[in-house]
Design an enzyme around this catalytic site. Structure first.
Site, PDB file in Angstrom:
ATOM      1  N   THR A  34     -14.509 -41.297  12.355  1.00 50.31           N
ATOM      2  CA  THR A  34     -15.632 -41.816  13.259  1.00 50.31           C
ATOM      3  C   THR A  34     -15.648 -40.688  14.394  1.00 50.31           C
ATOM      4  OG1 THR A  34     -13.519 -42.652  14.483  1.00 50.31           O
ATOM      5  CG2 THR A  34     -14.774 -44.359  13.183  1.00 50.31           C
ATOM      6  N   ARG A  55     -15.814 -51.406   8.682  1.00 54.00           N
ATOM      7  CA  ARG A  55     -14.877 -52.697   8.961  1.00 54.00           C
ATOM      8  C   ARG A  55     -14.724 -53.135  10.173  1.00 54.00           C
ATOM      9  NH1 ARG A  55     -12.172 -53.231   3.519  1.00 54.00           N
ATOM     10  NH2 ARG A  55     -12.612 -51.258   2.482  1.00 54.00           N
ATOM     11  N   GLN A  75      -8.170 -43.350   2.428  1.00 51.13           N
ATOM     12  CA  GLN A  75      -9.066 -44.466   2.297  1.00 51.13           C
ATOM     13  C   GLN A  75     -10.453 -44.267   2.671  1.00 51.13           C
ATOM     14  OE1 GLN A  75      -6.689 -46.580   5.693  1.00 51.13           O
ATOM     15  NE2 GLN A  75      -6.808 -48.168   4.027  1.00 51.13           N
ATOM     16  N   ASP A 134     -15.911 -40.117   2.169  1.00 50.44           N
ATOM     17  CA  ASP A 134     -16.931 -39.384   2.831  1.00 50.44           C
ATOM     18  C   ASP A 134     -16.952 -37.759   2.729  1.00 50.44           C
ATOM     19  OD1 ASP A 134     -14.672 -38.350   4.648  1.00 50.44           O
ATOM     20  OD2 ASP A 134     -15.057 -39.963   6.026  1.00 50.44           O
ATOM     21  N   HIS A 161     -10.150 -45.122  -2.271  1.00 45.75           N
ATOM     22  CA  HIS A 161     -11.671 -45.918  -2.377  1.00 45.75           C
ATOM     23  C   HIS A 161     -12.730 -45.050  -2.867  1.00 45.75           C
ATOM     24  CE1 HIS A 161      -9.459 -48.511   1.009  1.00 45.75           C
ATOM     25  NE2 HIS A 161      -9.097 -48.971  -0.243  1.00 45.75           N
ATOM     26  N   CYS A 186     -18.437 -44.061 -18.831  1.00 43.11           N
ATOM     27  CA  CYS A 186     -17.752 -42.609 -19.340  1.00 43.11           C
ATOM     28  C   CYS A 186     -17.215 -41.869 -18.192  1.00 43.11           C
ATOM     29  CB  CYS A 186     -18.707 -41.878 -20.233  1.00 43.11           C
ATOM     30  SG  CYS A 186     -20.044 -41.014 -19.383  1.00 43.11           S
ATOM     31  N   SER A 211      -5.720 -45.196  10.708  1.00 40.05           N
ATOM     32  CA  SER A 211      -5.892 -46.203   9.818  1.00 40.05           C
ATOM     33  C   SER A 211      -5.382 -47.579  10.604  1.00 40.05           C
ATOM     34  CB  SER A 211      -5.187 -46.031   8.456  1.00 40.05           C
ATOM     35  OG  SER A 211      -5.303 -47.385   7.765  1.00 40.05           O
ATOM     36  N   ASN A 264      -3.253 -43.085  16.157  1.00 39.43           N
ATOM     37  CA  ASN A 264      -4.285 -44.062  15.710  1.00 39.43           C
ATOM     38  C   ASN A 264      -4.623 -44.569  17.278  1.00 39.43           C
ATOM     39  OD1 ASN A 264      -6.288 -45.690  13.899  1.00 39.43           O
ATOM     40  ND2 ASN A 264      -5.409 -47.457  14.980  1.00 39.43           N
ATOM     41  N   ILE A 312      -7.404 -38.658  17.517  1.00 43.25           N
ATOM     42  CA  ILE A 312      -6.952 -37.911  16.455  1.00 43.25           C
ATOM     43  C   ILE A 312      -7.132 -36.537  16.475  1.00 43.25           C
ATOM     44  CG2 ILE A 312      -6.598 -37.391  13.848  1.00 43.25           C
ATOM     45  CD1 ILE A 312      -7.470 -40.777  14.042  1.00 43.25           C
TER      46      ILE A 312
HETATM   47 ZN   LIG Z   1     -21.673 -42.661 -19.295  1.00 41.56          ZN
END
Ligand SMILES: [Zn+2]
Length: 248
Positions: free
Chosen positions: A27, A35, A100, A103, A120, A131, A194, A219, A237
């Site tokens: 952020t 979220r 998580q 970006d 994620h 594939c 987080s 945090n 942070i």
């Molecule tokens: Zn494929």
């Protein structure tokens, strides 16, 4: 100030440091926390993976949203928090960054790609669901620009989706295993940005602590796991880590 000194000392004493990052580190680079209250997901219902597979209209809606919001991600650059972690990797202190975030800013800050474990996935490119062949978003955008055409894998004909893990999609097995292994090997585990509410990802700090690693949480707001942490710093942070590590 004392807490910053304490974290610096803990890093100096550690041999095997693992960082675990969430939305809060990005952020500060202008990437919205999806979220959070007022975040994208409180305005639009997320498209479930099953719907994406079953419905061409859901796939069109997913690509519409992706291209409408993509400029923010394209413009974002790493901040002091990312750069501090890149420096710790450079110094040979940091084994891995488990993230998580989707970006790609850890890689952009100079953390080697093989040290970033993306729980994620990654929203800066797409991949075939069958594939796993990688496709760039510009290629998808060109296809979508013509009557909202949907991309299909040129190798196997499979459905192409951004390389993220959607709601309803299972966690990536290889990444979960690697995250598990680096967590068990860590003697210092630092959570950055987080709130530790999204499982199974939020289980890693608990695992590290049970395995006798020291646990640090940086945090802006208190988290669910503050009471088991050895050190908690509620602050920005980038500002905190640039003082700890000595980067700008
Ligand atoms: Zn494929």
């Amino acid at each position: 100030m004392a807490k910053v000194d304490e974290l610096r000392r803990m890093i100096a004493e550690a041999n095997n440091l693992v960082a675990f990052t969430g939305a809060g580190i990005s952020t500060e680079s202008g990437i919205p926390d999806y979220r959070s209250p007022g975040g994208v997901w409180t305005k639009y219902r997320p498209i479930e993976f099953g719907d994406f597979l079953a419905s061409a209209e859901a796939r069109r809606e997913a690509w519409r949203r992706k291209f409408a919001s993509d400029e923010v991600m394209q413009r974002a650059t790493p901040n002091a928090g990312h750069r501090a972690l890149a420096r710790l990797c450079e110094q040979g202190k940091m084994t891995a960054v488990v993230t998580q975030n989707i970006d790609g800013l850890h890689q952009a800050s100079g953390v080697p790609g093989d040290k970033v474990i993306e729980l994620h996935g990654n929203a800066t490119y797409a991949a075939c669901l069958d594939c796993r062949r990688r496709y760039e978003l510009d290629w998808v955008r060109e296809i979508f620009a013509i009557d909202e055409g949907l991309p299909l894998c040129t190798d196997c004909g499979g459905i192409i989706k951004t390389a993220t893990i959607s709601f309803g999609q299972s966690m990536p097995e290889a990444e979960m295993e690697r995250a598990h292994a680096v967590t068990l090997a860590a003697d210092l585990f630092i959570v950055l940005g987080s709130s530790l509410v999204v499982y199974p990802a939020a289980g890693f700090p608990i695992l590290a602590k049970r395995n006798r690693a020291r646990l640090v949480i940086v945090n802006r707001e208190p988290t669910e796991q503050d009471d088991i942490a050895d050190l908690v710093i509620n602050a920005e942070i980038g500002a905190t880590m640039s003082r700890v590590v000595g980067v700008n």
